[in-house]
Scaffold this motif. Structure first.
Motif, PDB file in Angstrom:
ATOM      1  N   CYS A  68     -10.087  -5.744  -6.559  1.00 49.66           N
ATOM      2  CA  CYS A  68      -8.940  -6.241  -5.449  1.00 49.66           C
ATOM      3  C   CYS A  68      -7.836  -5.981  -6.178  1.00 49.66           C
ATOM      4  N   VAL A  69      -7.686  -6.296  -7.418  1.00 56.71           N
ATOM      5  CA  VAL A  69      -6.174  -6.123  -8.199  1.00 56.71           C
ATOM      6  C   VAL A  69      -6.015  -4.599  -8.075  1.00 56.71           C
ATOM      7  N   GLU A  70      -7.026  -3.775  -8.712  1.00 57.67           N
ATOM      8  CA  GLU A  70      -6.523  -2.187  -8.488  1.00 57.67           C
ATOM      9  C   GLU A  70      -6.507  -1.842  -7.348  1.00 57.67           C
ATOM     10  N   TYR A  71      -6.972  -2.050  -6.244  1.00 56.98           N
ATOM     11  CA  TYR A  71      -6.832  -1.836  -4.762  1.00 56.98           C
ATOM     12  C   TYR A  71      -5.336  -2.122  -4.388  1.00 56.98           C
ATOM     13  N   ILE A  72      -4.960  -3.433  -4.621  1.00 50.91           N
ATOM     14  CA  ILE A  72      -3.484  -3.749  -4.072  1.00 50.91           C
ATOM     15  C   ILE A  72      -2.594  -2.876  -4.973  1.00 50.91           C
ATOM     16  N   ALA A  73      -2.628  -2.976  -6.346  1.00 54.59           N
ATOM     17  CA  ALA A  73      -1.763  -2.214  -6.952  1.00 54.59           C
ATOM     18  C   ALA A  73      -1.443  -0.651  -6.657  1.00 54.59           C
ATOM     19  N   GLN A  74      -2.707  -0.174  -6.215  1.00 52.43           N
ATOM     20  CA  GLN A  74      -2.593   1.231  -5.987  1.00 52.43           C
ATOM     21  C   GLN A  74      -2.074   1.521  -4.735  1.00 52.43           C
ATOM     22  N   ILE A  75      -2.646   0.659  -3.862  1.00 50.03           N
ATOM     23  CA  ILE A  75      -2.253   0.974  -2.068  1.00 50.03           C
ATOM     24  C   ILE A  75      -0.869   0.327  -2.097  1.00 50.03           C
TER      25      ILE A  75
END
Length: 230
Positions: A68-75
């Motif tokens: 979730c953290v990686e998704y939000i940081a990237q998107i």
């Protein structure tokens, strides 16, 4: 579509709330209260494992805090708070981001499980249960010393920049101590690091929105915070 963050109170899902606040993301926060310690049925209905956090973004439904953290940081963050390949601190960033769950939090959860089963050290600390407890304490102390030594050299885990590696690790040093208490009195650099964290507006907003029953001052202190009263 608005990003929806399903947050289970007093849990690792605070990582996602914190990142959204740091990024200034427009999101909808849905909070769930433990009953008494486990996730309530309505949270378990979100994901087959019933684990927090869960995010929804249009047709995407995602669990696992690291994902979730990686998704939000990237998107949503367009790579903000992420260190990209080629940067001098890229390897450190990768290490500390994954250390949070793979080594540190898993050690805390194993110790909690062992003690819940009554296998911790008793009496003079000898025998099988004493050996298990001694082994954990040695390994865990090594992890804290390693972190403390790292933070003697740099302000943030990856280096000079605050990153999602910090967002991943901090709850293991703060909120997780409500479940599995341990003392940080010997680790002055970790305590100074937590003071820097607690001064961040994004962290303070996230904790106020997601877990207002937790006292930030106690979370970042040397002694473990107690479970908040009902």
């Amino acid at each position: 579509m608005t990003l929806i963050v399903h947050h289970l109170g007093i849990s690792q899902s605070e990582r996602v709330v914190w990142l959204c606040e740091e990024l200034g993301v427009d999101y909808e926060l849905k909070k769930y209260t433990r009953s008494p310690l486990l996730a309530p049925p309505e949270f378990k209905a979100l994901h087959p494992l019933g684990s927090a956090p869960v995010i929804e973004d249009g047709h995407v439904k995602l669990a696992e805090s690291g994902a979730c953290v990686e998704y939000i940081a990237q998107i949503y963050g367009k790579g903000r708070f992420i260190i990209a390949p080629g940067h001098k601190d890229y390897a450190e960033y990768l290490y500390w981001f994954h250390f949070a769950n793979a080594s540190f939090q898993s050690a805390l959860m194993r110790d909690l499980a062992v003690r819940s089963l009554g296998l911790g050290a008793t009496g003079d600390g000898t025998g099988r249960s004493g050996e298990i407890s001694k082994r954990f304490k040695t390994k865990f102390s090594s992890m804290l010393t390693m972190m403390n030594d790292r933070l003697a050299k740099v302000p943030w885990l990856a280096g000079e920049q605050f990153t999602t590696a910090d967002i991943m690790l901090v709850c293991c040093l703060t909120t997780m101590r409500c479940f599995n208490p341990y003392d940080l009195g010997e680790y002055e650099n970790i305590l100074a690091y937590l003071a820097r964290v607690s001064a961040r507006d994004g962290y303070r907003r996230a904790m106020q929105k997601g877990d207002p029953e937790l006292d930030i001052t106690l979370l970042v202190s040397a002694t473990s915070p107690s479970w908040p009263s009902a």
